[in-house]
Design a protein around this motif. Structure first.
Motif, PDB file in Angstrom:
ATOM      1  N   ILE A 136      32.253  50.847  36.888  1.00 50.13           N
ATOM      2  CA  ILE A 136      32.683  52.158  37.368  1.00 50.13           C
ATOM      3  C   ILE A 136      32.703  52.193  38.891  1.00 50.13           C
ATOM      4  CG2 ILE A 136      31.892  54.547  37.593  1.00 50.13           C
ATOM      5  CD1 ILE A 136      31.318  54.584  34.650  1.00 50.13           C
ATOM      6  N   ALA A 137      31.693  51.633  39.537  1.00 42.50           N
ATOM      7  CA  ALA A 137      31.655  51.662  40.996  1.00 42.50           C
ATOM      8  C   ALA A 137      32.823  50.895  41.599  1.00 42.50           C
ATOM      9  CB  ALA A 137      30.339  51.085  41.506  1.00 42.50           C
ATOM     10  N   ASN A 138      33.280  49.862  40.911  1.00 41.03           N
ATOM     11  CA  ASN A 138      34.398  49.071  41.413  1.00 41.03           C
ATOM     12  C   ASN A 138      35.633  49.952  41.596  1.00 41.03           C
ATOM     13  OD1 ASN A 138      36.593  46.475  40.445  1.00 41.03           O
ATOM     14  ND2 ASN A 138      35.283  46.352  42.237  1.00 41.03           N
ATOM     15  N   SER A 139      35.846  50.901  40.689  1.00 39.51           N
ATOM     16  CA  SER A 139      36.952  51.850  40.842  1.00 39.51           C
ATOM     17  C   SER A 139      36.551  53.031  41.721  1.00 39.51           C
ATOM     18  CB  SER A 139      37.415  52.358  39.480  1.00 39.51           C
ATOM     19  OG  SER A 139      38.104  51.355  38.761  1.00 39.51           O
ATOM     20  N   ALA A 140      35.305  53.519  41.555  1.00 42.24           N
ATOM     21  CA  ALA A 140      34.882  54.730  42.268  1.00 42.24           C
ATOM     22  C   ALA A 140      34.839  54.542  43.774  1.00 42.24           C
ATOM     23  CB  ALA A 140      33.519  55.187  41.758  1.00 42.24           C
ATOM     24  N   ASN A 141      34.742  53.290  44.242  1.00 43.47           N
ATOM     25  CA  ASN A 141      34.765  53.051  45.681  1.00 43.47           C
ATOM     26  C   ASN A 141      36.139  53.307  46.285  1.00 43.47           C
ATOM     27  OD1 ASN A 141      32.066  52.391  46.032  1.00 43.47           O
ATOM     28  ND2 ASN A 141      32.412  50.224  45.573  1.00 43.47           N
ATOM     29  N   GLY A 142      37.165  53.332  45.455  1.00 43.91           N
ATOM     30  CA  GLY A 142      38.499  53.656  45.947  1.00 43.91           C
ATOM     31  C   GLY A 142      39.166  52.562  46.758  1.00 43.91           C
ATOM     32  N   SER A 143      38.720  51.327  46.579  1.00 43.05           N
ATOM     33  CA  SER A 143      39.356  50.222  47.309  1.00 43.05           C
ATOM     34  C   SER A 143      40.666  49.830  46.620  1.00 43.05           C
ATOM     35  CB  SER A 143      38.429  49.006  47.354  1.00 43.05           C
ATOM     36  OG  SER A 143      39.141  47.864  47.826  1.00 43.05           O
ATOM     37  N   PRO A 144      41.767  49.718  47.364  1.00 42.39           N
ATOM     38  CA  PRO A 144      43.018  49.279  46.745  1.00 42.39           C
ATOM     39  C   PRO A 144      42.970  47.830  46.278  1.00 42.39           C
ATOM     40  CG  PRO A 144      43.266  49.449  49.132  1.00 42.39           C
ATOM     41  CD  PRO A 144      41.927  50.036  48.799  1.00 42.39           C
ATOM     42  N   ALA A 145      41.955  47.069  46.709  1.00 43.53           N
ATOM     43  CA  ALA A 145      41.817  45.670  46.305  1.00 43.53           C
ATOM     44  C   ALA A 145      40.811  45.493  45.176  1.00 43.53           C
ATOM     45  CB  ALA A 145      41.397  44.813  47.502  1.00 43.53           C
ATOM     46  N   ALA A 146      40.321  46.572  44.591  1.00 41.34           N
ATOM     47  CA  ALA A 146      39.357  46.454  43.488  1.00 41.34           C
ATOM     48  C   ALA A 146      39.959  45.636  42.349  1.00 41.34           C
ATOM     49  CB  ALA A 146      38.965  47.840  42.998  1.00 41.34           C
ATOM     50  N   ASP A 147      39.196  44.689  41.828  1.00 42.88           N
ATOM     51  CA  ASP A 147      39.749  43.773  40.827  1.00 42.88           C
ATOM     52  C   ASP A 147      39.991  44.433  39.474  1.00 42.88           C
ATOM     53  OD1 ASP A 147      39.907  41.400  42.386  1.00 42.88           O
ATOM     54  OD2 ASP A 147      37.735  41.189  42.249  1.00 42.88           O
ATOM     55  N   THR A 148      39.107  45.325  39.059  1.00 36.46           N
ATOM     56  CA  THR A 148      39.230  45.846  37.698  1.00 36.46           C
ATOM     57  C   THR A 148      40.097  47.104  37.599  1.00 36.46           C
ATOM     58  OG1 THR A 148      37.123  47.014  37.999  1.00 36.46           O
ATOM     59  CG2 THR A 148      37.060  44.867  36.895  1.00 36.46           C
ATOM     60  N   SER A 149      40.463  47.709  38.719  1.00 34.97           N
ATOM     61  CA  SER A 149      41.288  48.926  38.646  1.00 34.97           C
ATOM     62  C   SER A 149      42.695  48.655  38.106  1.00 34.97           C
ATOM     63  CB  SER A 149      41.367  49.601  40.022  1.00 34.97           C
ATOM     64  OG  SER A 149      40.102  50.051  40.435  1.00 34.97           O
ATOM     65  N   PRO A 150      43.392  47.568  38.509  1.00 36.01           N
ATOM     66  CA  PRO A 150      44.750  47.353  37.978  1.00 36.01           C
ATOM     67  C   PRO A 150      44.825  47.274  36.458  1.00 36.01           C
ATOM     68  CG  PRO A 150      44.444  46.052  39.961  1.00 36.01           C
ATOM     69  CD  PRO A 150      43.095  46.619  39.607  1.00 36.01           C
ATOM     70  N   PRO A 151      43.995  46.462  35.778  1.00 36.34           N
ATOM     71  CA  PRO A 151      44.104  46.475  34.320  1.00 36.34           C
ATOM     72  C   PRO A 151      43.704  47.806  33.713  1.00 36.34           C
ATOM     73  CG  PRO A 151      42.233  45.122  35.025  1.00 36.34           C
ATOM     74  CD  PRO A 151      43.039  45.428  36.240  1.00 36.34           C
ATOM     75  N   LEU A 152      42.760  48.491  34.324  1.00 41.32           N
ATOM     76  CA  LEU A 152      42.318  49.771  33.764  1.00 41.32           C
ATOM     77  C   LEU A 152      43.426  50.823  33.812  1.00 41.32           C
ATOM     78  CD1 LEU A 152      38.673  49.943  35.166  1.00 41.32           C
ATOM     79  CD2 LEU A 152      39.327  49.809  32.758  1.00 41.32           C
ATOM     80  N   VAL A 153      44.140  50.923  34.937  1.00 38.34           N
ATOM     81  CA  VAL A 153      45.213  51.924  34.992  1.00 38.34           C
ATOM     82  C   VAL A 153      46.363  51.535  34.060  1.00 38.34           C
ATOM     83  CG1 VAL A 153      44.628  52.681  37.326  1.00 38.34           C
ATOM     84  CG2 VAL A 153      46.338  50.874  37.016  1.00 38.34           C
TER      85      VAL A 153
END
Length: 290
Positions: free
Chosen positions: A109-126
């Motif tokens: 959750i923190a990986n996305s909650a930090n709001g970094s455009p380079a977060a690794d797990t946000s792309p598959p999640l969206v």
């Protein structure tokens, strides 16, 4: 700087809201402590939520999907058998985060909650249609993860609030996913560009794009695509990558980043489509390459 370890979600939120501009949540601390060491943040209060008893479990599976709690680490995500079977693209992304030591502490959750455009797990999640629940002293609200990102390091989670869960719907039978990332060096490095691709049961593609815009971007969905057709595949890639606005920086020049994003997208699309076919025959777990 003070340290507080609450035992309930209510106590955690009250503590965060008491000093909304300077209090920070800490779970694994893999981003926060690095930022503190480099004088990028100066919190007055650290609210450690690892012992909060009424938060959602790290990983909870039901017939409709998977709910992740704030203490779900990347290692838990990457090794959970249901995540690997239902969400192989997310498992791949979690497995690429940092080193073994970092993955044992870093929170999904923190990986996305930090709001970094380079977060690794946000792309598959969206790409998979994830949503987040945000708690405050006024109650809870839920938002699609694709709408959660407002800008670099800015999200819908306002000061004094806490993301308490992340939910990914169960993919229908015949759907699958894949993730690809490029970095300057293997291991502990930010993504130069990344992409998570989800393919649904009818062959429609959706992509989450990382490090090629100010936020995690979403491309698609496309119409059903036959990836064995070069023309259909190229048209699909054009649509999936249309939102990308890569820039040149210390990690890569703009032309190189744009070119490599297309290479990664093609790989991810083909692998997700291959897994989709295997999933239809109940053999998707055999495609794991981790």
């Amino acid at each position: 700087m003070r340290y507080y370890r609450p035992e309930t979600t209510a106590d955690a939120i009250i503590a965060l809201s008491s000093e909304p501009d300077t209090a920070r949540v800490i779970v694994g601390g893999t981003d926060l402590l690095v930022a503190y060491r480099h004088d990028k943040v100066d919190p007055s209060l650290l609210v450690d939520i690892k012992r909060v008893a009424d938060l959602p479990a790290p990983i909870a599976v039901d017939d409709e999907g998977i709910t992740f709690g704030p203490t779900a680490t990347m290692t838990m995500v990457a090794t959970d058998p249901t995540v690997r079977k239902w969400l192989p693209g997310l498992a791949e992304a979690a497995l690429l985060v940092g080193s073994v030591a970092i993955r044992n502490r870093a929170s999904l959750i923190a990986n996305s909650a930090n709001g970094s455009p380079a977060a690794d797990t946000s792309p598959p999640l969206v790409a998979m249609g994830a949503s987040v629940t945000i708690a405050s002293t006024e109650g809870e609200r839920t938002a699609d993860l694709k709408d959660f990102f407002l800008g670099p390091r800015r999200t819908l989670c306002q000061p004094g609030e806490l993301v308490t869960s992340l939910r990914v719907p169960r993919p229908p039978h015949g759907a699958s996913s894949a993730f690809e990332r490029m970095t300057r060096r293997r291991g502990v490095d930010l993504a130069t560009c990344s992409i998570g691709v989800a393919v649904d049961a009818d062959g429609r593609l959706t992509a989450g794009l990382g490090a090629v815009g100010p936020i995690t971007l979403v491309g698609g969905p496309t119409d059903p695509v036959d990836v064995s057709s070069p023309d259909e595949l190229q048209n699909a890639l054009d649509l999936l990558l249309a939102p990308a606005t890569p820039i040149g920086d210390v990690r890569a020049g703009q032309p190189y980043r744009a070119a490599m994003l297309r290479v990664l997208a093609k790989r991810a699309v083909i692998r997700a489509a291959q897994r989709r076919g295997l999933a239809e025959h109940g053999r998707v777990s055999e495609t794991r390459d981790s």
